[in-house]
Design a protein around this motif. Structure first.
Motif, PDB file in Angstrom:
ATOM      1  N   LEU A   1      45.132  36.729  41.529  1.00 18.85           N
ATOM      2  CA  LEU A   1      43.701  37.042  40.911  1.00 18.85           C
ATOM      3  C   LEU A   1      42.844  37.016  41.880  1.00 18.85           C
ATOM      4  O   LEU A   1      42.118  38.044  42.215  1.00 18.85           O
ATOM      5  CB  LEU A   1      43.248  36.236  39.874  1.00 18.85           C
ATOM      6  CG  LEU A   1      44.142  35.955  38.530  1.00 18.85           C
ATOM      7  CD1 LEU A   1      43.546  34.753  37.851  1.00 18.85           C
ATOM      8  CD2 LEU A   1      43.924  37.478  37.873  1.00 18.85           C
ATOM      9  N   VAL A   2      42.847  36.165  43.095  1.00 20.83           N
ATOM     10  CA  VAL A   2      42.114  36.077  44.186  1.00 20.83           C
ATOM     11  C   VAL A   2      42.318  37.440  45.280  1.00 20.83           C
ATOM     12  O   VAL A   2      41.464  38.260  45.569  1.00 20.83           O
ATOM     13  CB  VAL A   2      42.317  34.858  44.851  1.00 20.83           C
ATOM     14  CG1 VAL A   2      41.661  34.954  46.392  1.00 20.83           C
ATOM     15  CG2 VAL A   2      41.857  33.520  44.199  1.00 20.83           C
TER      16      VAL A   2
ATOM     17  N   ALA B   1      40.879  40.309  43.568  1.00 24.39           N
ATOM     18  CA  ALA B   1      39.507  40.531  43.486  1.00 24.39           C
ATOM     19  C   ALA B   1      38.823  40.919  44.836  1.00 24.39           C
ATOM     20  O   ALA B   1      37.849  41.659  44.879  1.00 24.39           O
ATOM     21  CB  ALA B   1      38.947  39.041  42.977  1.00 24.39           C
ATOM     22  N   ILE B   2      39.577  40.421  46.019  1.00 26.95           N
ATOM     23  CA  ILE B   2      39.067  40.776  47.203  1.00 26.95           C
ATOM     24  C   ILE B   2      39.573  42.325  47.476  1.00 26.95           C
ATOM     25  O   ILE B   2      38.709  42.964  48.246  1.00 26.95           O
ATOM     26  CB  ILE B   2      39.845  39.931  48.230  1.00 26.95           C
ATOM     27  CG1 ILE B   2      39.086  38.362  48.096  1.00 26.95           C
ATOM     28  CG2 ILE B   2      39.624  40.313  49.571  1.00 26.95           C
ATOM     29  CD1 ILE B   2      39.656  37.263  49.085  1.00 26.95           C
TER      30      ILE B   2
ATOM     31  N   LEU C   1      39.561  44.669  45.720  1.00 29.83           N
ATOM     32  CA  LEU C   1      38.772  45.522  45.054  1.00 29.83           C
ATOM     33  C   LEU C   1      37.489  45.849  45.910  1.00 29.83           C
ATOM     34  O   LEU C   1      36.708  46.824  45.894  1.00 29.83           O
ATOM     35  CB  LEU C   1      38.198  44.942  43.636  1.00 29.83           C
ATOM     36  CG  LEU C   1      39.221  45.038  42.585  1.00 29.83           C
ATOM     37  CD1 LEU C   1      38.791  44.324  41.178  1.00 29.83           C
ATOM     38  CD2 LEU C   1      39.675  46.492  42.213  1.00 29.83           C
TER      39      LEU C   1
END
Length: 296
Positions: free
Chosen positions: A274-275, A278-279, A281
């Motif tokens: 997930l991290v 997110a990064i 993106l």
């Protein structure tokens, strides 16, 4: 507050081990522009050699043998397999590494079977307690060892002939070859270094509080892959930062799992990905990756 501090310290220690694995991804990518999906099998090979030898020759000689064995396996993969596909598209090379990983992991898991192998580390289950905070000696050793190895690698990468050759090959392989850089030797060295780093990581992934080396140990490399990606596949600094970020995220998510039940179970295993998403993106090349410029 003490729980948060304890989880944070454990996360930094675990993240330093992930950084070692991520650095292996980065080293091979910088030298060959290949995403090495066989890295998990190198990790398992190094741990297996250490596990089967420590009773006969002692822990430290067994660890050195494990590092040498994983480095040798990495060099053999480059020389016997990857070199035959030099000049092929990067996607083809990545698929080749998947095939190599399947072959090596299948053989190693056959040898390990259902056993859980111990590596005979000298720290045992000792725990350091400072006030309300407790941390295993193995976690401290992992952080110190990772810090020393990463520092040594960065110094070698910057100041040695091999490091200069690797940086030249990463910048422009054709120009480096014309200037006398032997690309095959650089690639061979990169695979060997990645294997050695993976063997050290295997040690600290299988000591207390984990039970030991088992067939699923190689899956830890999949958690380090997001660290390499979000840090930037061509950045050694990114591997370090990405590893620490993933380690802390996983530790905190696992530690506070009971307070986050509304997000479902297994959040600690899912949090690294997930991290990463997110990064990516926000920064598609990763935190420290080189942005590719295209003329439109």
């Amino acid at each position: 507050m003490s729980t948060f501090a304890e989880l944070l310290l454990n996360g930094v220690s675990l993240g330093s081990v992930y950084a070692l694995i991520a650095l292996g991804f980065v080293v091979i990518f910088r030298a060959t522009e290949v995403v090495n999906f066989a890295h998990a099998s190198l990790l398992l090979a190094g741990g297996y050699v250490t596990a089967i030898l420590h009773d006969d020759i002692g822990f430290w000689p067994a660890l050195l043998a494990g590092i040498a064995g994983a480095a040798l396996v990495g060099a053999a993969v480059e020389f016997l397999v990857m070199r035959r596909y030099r000049g092929s598209d990067q996607s083809v090379l990545a698929i080749v590494t998947i095939g190599v990983d399947i072959l090596l992991t299948t053989e190693l898991t056959r040898r390990i079977g259902t056993d859980v192998l111990t590596l005979g580390d000298p720290w045992g289950d000792a725990v350091l307690t400072v006030g309300p905070i407790s941390i295993a000696h193995t976690r401290i050793a992992a952080f110190v060892a990772a810090a020393l190895l990463i520092t040594a690698f960065l110094l070698a990468f910057r100041y040695t002939t091999w490091g200069v050759a690797m940086r030249a090959a990463a910048e422009s392989p054709e120009t480096a070859a014309l200037m006398g850089v032997r690309l095959g030797r650089v690639s061979l060295g990169a695979w060997a270094v990645a294997g050695g780093l993976a063997a050290v990581a295997a040690l600290f992934l299988t000591v207390f509080p984990t039970p030991g080396l088992e067939r699923a140990t190689s899956l830890a490399a999949l958690k380090a892959f997001p660290a390499a990606i979000l840090g930037g596949l061509d950045s050694t600094t990114g591997a370090l930062v990405g590893g620490l970020l993933i380690g802390v995220t996983e530790s905190l998510a696992t530690g506070y799992q009971s307070d986050l039940t509304f997000l479902g179970r297994g959040l600690g295993d899912l949090a690294p990905y997930l991290v990463m998403l997110a990064i990516l993106l926000i920064r598609p090349a990763g935190l420290f990756g080189t942005k590719e410029l295209a003329r439109v």
